[in-house]
Write an enzyme that holds these catalytic residues in place. Structure first.
Site, mmCIF file in Angstrom:
data_model
loop_
_atom_site.group_PDB
_atom_site.id
_atom_site.type_symbol
_atom_site.label_atom_id
_atom_site.label_comp_id
_atom_site.label_asym_id
_atom_site.label_seq_id
_atom_site.Cartn_x
_atom_site.Cartn_y
_atom_site.Cartn_z
ATOM 1 N N PHE A 1 11.165 -5.386 6.254
ATOM 2 C CA PHE A 1 10.738 -6.663 6.830
ATOM 3 C C PHE A 1 9.836 -7.378 5.812
ATOM 4 C CE2 PHE A 1 7.696 -8.704 10.120
ATOM 5 C CZ PHE A 1 8.350 -9.918 10.026
ATOM 6 N N ARG B 1 6.465 16.527 18.307
ATOM 7 C CA ARG B 1 7.624 17.431 18.310
ATOM 8 C C ARG B 1 7.572 18.422 17.153
ATOM 9 N NH1 ARG B 1 12.426 17.562 15.735
ATOM 10 N NH2 ARG B 1 12.204 15.486 14.870
ATOM 11 N N VAL C 1 0.845 -1.206 0.000
ATOM 12 C CA VAL C 1 0.000 0.000 0.000
ATOM 13 C C VAL C 1 0.877 1.253 0.000
ATOM 14 C CG1 VAL C 1 -1.719 1.335 1.271
ATOM 15 C CG2 VAL C 1 -1.901 -1.160 1.221
ATOM 16 N N TYR D 1 -1.356 -8.761 16.121
ATOM 17 C CA TYR D 1 -1.714 -7.744 15.113
ATOM 18 C C TYR D 1 -2.972 -6.994 15.560
ATOM 19 C CZ TYR D 1 -2.853 -5.940 10.402
ATOM 20 O OH TYR D 1 -3.133 -5.142 9.318
HETATM 21 P P1 NAD Z 1 3.246 -4.583 3.605
HETATM 22 O O1 NAD Z 1 3.745 -5.672 4.465
HETATM 23 O O2 NAD Z 1 3.346 -4.736 2.138
HETATM 24 O O3 NAD Z 1 3.908 -3.192 4.008
HETATM 25 C C1 NAD Z 1 4.297 -2.877 5.315
HETATM 26 C C2 NAD Z 1 5.642 -2.164 5.246
HETATM 27 O O4 NAD Z 1 6.058 -1.823 6.579
HETATM 28 C C3 NAD Z 1 6.739 -3.029 4.652
HETATM 29 O O5 NAD Z 1 7.446 -2.305 3.695
HETATM 30 C C4 NAD Z 1 7.604 -3.373 5.849
HETATM 31 O O6 NAD Z 1 8.937 -3.639 5.499
HETATM 32 C C5 NAD Z 1 7.441 -2.146 6.719
HETATM 33 N N1 NAD Z 1 7.721 -2.390 8.131
HETATM 34 C C6 NAD Z 1 7.237 -3.384 8.918
HETATM 35 N N2 NAD Z 1 7.713 -3.262 10.164
HETATM 36 C C7 NAD Z 1 8.505 -2.153 10.173
HETATM 37 C C8 NAD Z 1 9.291 -1.512 11.164
HETATM 38 N N3 NAD Z 1 9.359 -1.986 12.412
HETATM 39 N N4 NAD Z 1 9.992 -0.417 10.834
HETATM 40 C C9 NAD Z 1 9.950 0.072 9.565
HETATM 41 N N5 NAD Z 1 9.223 -0.509 8.591
HETATM 42 C C10 NAD Z 1 8.513 -1.605 8.893
HETATM 43 O O7 NAD Z 1 1.729 -4.353 4.033
HETATM 44 P P2 NAD Z 1 0.595 -3.474 3.368
HETATM 45 O O8 NAD Z 1 -0.437 -4.385 2.863
HETATM 46 O O9 NAD Z 1 1.188 -2.487 2.463
HETATM 47 O O10 NAD Z 1 -0.004 -2.744 4.657
HETATM 48 C C11 NAD Z 1 0.323 -1.418 4.976
HETATM 49 C C12 NAD Z 1 -0.444 -0.982 6.231
HETATM 50 O O11 NAD Z 1 -1.842 -1.085 6.001
HETATM 51 C C13 NAD Z 1 -0.145 -1.829 7.450
HETATM 52 O O12 NAD Z 1 -0.087 -1.000 8.584
HETATM 53 C C14 NAD Z 1 -1.324 -2.752 7.545
HETATM 54 O O13 NAD Z 1 -1.576 -3.145 8.877
HETATM 55 C C15 NAD Z 1 -2.443 -1.889 7.003
HETATM 56 N N6 NAD Z 1 -3.519 -2.726 6.427
HETATM 57 C C16 NAD Z 1 -3.360 -3.322 5.215
HETATM 58 C C17 NAD Z 1 -4.376 -4.139 4.725
HETATM 59 C C18 NAD Z 1 -4.245 -4.827 3.394
HETATM 60 O O14 NAD Z 1 -5.160 -5.563 2.999
HETATM 61 N N7 NAD Z 1 -3.197 -4.622 2.655
HETATM 62 C C19 NAD Z 1 -5.544 -4.330 5.460
HETATM 63 C C20 NAD Z 1 -5.645 -3.707 6.681
HETATM 64 C C21 NAD Z 1 -4.644 -2.889 7.165
HETATM 65 N N1 UDP Z 2 10.431 10.491 19.407
HETATM 66 C C1 UDP Z 2 10.957 10.260 18.162
HETATM 67 N N2 UDP Z 2 11.164 11.312 17.335
HETATM 68 C C2 UDP Z 2 10.874 12.585 17.701
HETATM 69 C C3 UDP Z 2 10.303 12.812 18.972
HETATM 70 C C4 UDP Z 2 10.102 11.741 19.806
HETATM 71 O O1 UDP Z 2 11.232 9.134 17.776
HETATM 72 O O2 UDP Z 2 11.082 13.477 16.888
HETATM 73 C C5 UDP Z 2 10.204 9.360 20.287
HETATM 74 C C6 UDP Z 2 10.891 9.529 21.606
HETATM 75 O O3 UDP Z 2 12.096 8.800 21.585
HETATM 76 C C7 UDP Z 2 9.932 8.940 22.595
HETATM 77 C C8 UDP Z 2 8.629 8.802 21.868
HETATM 78 O O4 UDP Z 2 8.829 9.310 20.574
HETATM 79 O O5 UDP Z 2 10.347 7.648 22.962
HETATM 80 C C9 UDP Z 2 7.527 9.547 22.514
HETATM 81 O O6 UDP Z 2 7.848 10.904 22.531
HETATM 82 P P1 UDP Z 2 7.140 11.906 23.538
HETATM 83 O O7 UDP Z 2 7.683 13.256 23.255
HETATM 84 O O8 UDP Z 2 5.689 11.743 23.457
HETATM 85 O O9 UDP Z 2 7.531 11.350 24.949
HETATM 86 P P2 UDP Z 2 8.862 11.347 25.789
HETATM 87 O O10 UDP Z 2 9.953 11.843 24.912
HETATM 88 O O11 UDP Z 2 8.554 12.254 26.909
HETATM 89 O O12 UDP Z 2 9.019 9.929 26.168
#
Ligand code: NAD
Ligand code: UDP
Ligand code: UDP
Length: 444
Positions: free
Chosen positions: A150, A220, A128, A259
């Site tokens: 991932f 922020r 998406v 999920y």
């Molecule tokens: P997808 O798996 O193709 O895309 C998800 C992307 O997120 C991937 O590129 C993956 O590498 C990245 N990702 C995952 N964990 C990550 C992390 N920790 N840090 C950085 N990147 C990370 O899935 P999609 O179908 O494109 O779905 C996109 C969004 O839409 C998701 O949040 C999903 O829950 C939501 N969604 C999709 C559907 C569907 O039918 N496609 C339905 C309901 C909800």
């Molecule tokens: N955070 C981030 N990017 C930013 C600002 C915050 O990743 O530009 C992260 C930050 O590390 C924190 C979380 O977002 O763990 C929540 O931020 P928030 O300011 O709400 O809370 P706090 O910093 O007080 O934990």
């Protein structure tokens, strides 16, 4: 007077003689200097000295000069060869780099700095996300994709690599991220059941800790943030079709919980940040979406059935096939996400196509859309906690976003089948994976 002039002449003679002596002395020094220079410049090798000793003087000089010349030519040729090799190496490198940069980017509208936004798309290399990125880029915005790959692929966005409005950051959103943005589409999360069940802890962390980080970032920098939620927040629903007001029916410890509950917490976090920190949030509850760029082996029903039909393999229906789903084409979903972000509506909104089919019917629809398909449809064991009915009530989206899906299932599936056919031709094998250990038996 005569004596005085004699004395003067004598003095002049003595001075003249002394000058002559000085001149001779200077000439001698000069000659020695020249000899020294010649010997140090020519530094003769033993072989050269031998020639020098054995041959008449003029020939010796000619030979020495020739040898020196040969030596110089040889070293120049060597230098040229080295330079040529270096140039060839660099040319190869440039060709590889040029191959990565598209010759021509898709057309991009020009936006002035007041209209142009800096938009962060988490999960932008996924299915998406990459379609959303395409639209935002063609609209002329600056797009930053953050993805840990991932389940996503660089290939999904590589046609933008090198474009001045595009940036790709390889980053896991479970870790904090400090960048600037005007809007955030937070889509990072695995979406297909086999993917999110493969690493449930990571799925929860991404949807909870990752979402906190993105909300913290939005707070922020004062950005508007859209959270990609899901129809899974309704679980195995007791209300049909599902309106946003329905609270859901989720097993908190089942295989889908990582999920479903992760997304429910993500929604709770969004509204907590909105209430407490004044963050401007949008929540899209996305229903089953399909289209090109789905991963061939992501295990979702659309990819599985099409790949099976294209290869004349058994189409694997899990359970009795009476469970239902409603499928939305990806371009319709992207339109919905953009409308939601642009609207002032802040409560959750269902985005999906309300045309509902049983999975059994869906298998036949796909089989009939693939010309000459000889696949049989077979049912197998049911999947644990598989929602039995799913159809979005899209009245809220229609009323507040003026949005409803446009692409028919037939058209959307046809485009998706073409995409998977192309994918199949790229790979030499496809492992017919089904994500559960299912005992498939012929369909009656
Ligand atoms: P997808 O798996 O193709 O895309 C998800 C992307 O997120 C991937 O590129 C993956 O590498 C990245 N990702 C995952 N964990 C990550 C992390 N920790 N840090 C950085 N990147 C990370 O899935 P999609 O179908 O494109 O779905 C996109 C969004 O839409 C998701 O949040 C999903 O829950 C939501 N969604 C999709 C559907 C569907 O039918 N496609 C339905 C309901 C909800
Ligand atoms: N955070 C981030 N990017 C930013 C600002 C915050 O990743 O530009 C992260 C930050 O590390 C924190 C979380 O977002 O763990 C929540 O931020 P928030 O300011 O709400 O809370 P706090 O910093 O007080 O934990
Ligand atoms: N399904 C199926 N065969 C498959 C893959 C999925 O019968 O090869 C079923 C699955 O059990 C579910 C429906 O298709 O009832 C949709 O599954 P999918 O994994 O695509 O998404 P979900 O809506 O369950 O998140």
């Amino acid at each position: 007077m005569i004596r005085q002039s004699l004395k003067y002449r004598k003095t002049i003679t003595v001075i003249g003689f002394l000058c002559l002596l000085l001149l001779v002395y200077l000439l001698l020094i000069l000659k020695r200097d020249i000899n020294d220079k010649v010997t140090s410049h020519q530094r003769l090798s033993k072989k050269e000295e031998r020639i020098f000793e054995s041959e008449p003087k003029r020939e010796k000089h000619v030979k020495l000069a020739k040898m020196e010349l040969d030596k110089n030519i040889h070293s120049t040729i060597k230098e040229l060869q080295d330079a040529k090799a270096r140039i060839e190496h660099l040319e190869k490198k440039i060709a590889i780099l040029e191959g990565r940069i598209p010759e021509k980017y898709p057309d991009v509208k020009y936006l002035g700095y007041k209209e142009r936004k800096r938009i962060l798309v988490t999960g932008g290399a996924g299915f998406v996300g990459s379609h959303l990125v395409d639209v935002l880029m063609t609209q002329g915005h600056e797009v930053i994709v953050v993805d840990n790959f991932f389940t996503g692929r660089k290939r999904n966005v590589e046609h933008w690599f090198g474009h001045r409005n595009f940036e790709m950051i390889h980053h896991d959103i479970v870790n904090p991220l400090y960048i600037e943005a005007d809007e955030i589409y937070h889509l990072a999360s695995p979406a297909s059941p086999p993917h999110y069940m493969q690493n449930p802890v990571k799925t929860i962390k991404t949807n909870t800790v990752g979402t906190i980080n993105m909300l913290g970032l939005a707070r922020r920098v004062g950005a508007k943030i859209l959270i990609a939620s899901t129809s899974e927040v309704y679980g195995d629903p007791m209300v049909h079709p599902q309106p946003e007001s329905y609270w859901g029916h989720v097993n908190p410890i089942g295989p889908r919980a990582c999920y479903d509950e992760g997304k429910r917490v993500a929604e709770t976090l969004a509204y907590s940040y909105a209430k407490q920190e004044n963050v401007s949030v949008r929540v899209a509850r996305i229903f089953n979406t399909y289209g090109p760029r789905m991963h061939v082996s992501d295990g979702r029903v659309v990819s599985n059935f099409i790949m099976q039909a294209l290869q004349n393999l058994t189409i694997t229906v899990y359970g009795n096939g009476k469970q239902t789903r409603s499928f939305c084409y990806v371009s319709d979903l992207v339109d919905g996400l953009l409308s939601l972000m642009a609207s002032s509506y802040t409560l959750p909104v269902n985005l999906g196509n309300p045309v509902e089919h049983t999975i059994e019917e869906f298998a036949m629809i796909i089989k009939n859309l693939v010309p000459g398909c000889r696949s049989t449809v077979a049912t197998g064991a049911a999947v644990e906690d598989d929602p039995q009915r799913r159809r979005p009530d899209i009245a809220v989206a229609e009323a507040n976003l003026r949005w409803s899906p446009k692409v028919t299932l037939k058209d959307g599936l046809q485009r998706t089948i073409d995409y998977f056919r192309e994918e199949l031709s790229r790979t030499t094998f496809y492992n017919n994976q089904t994500y559960m250990d299912i005992n498939v038996k012929p369909h009656n």
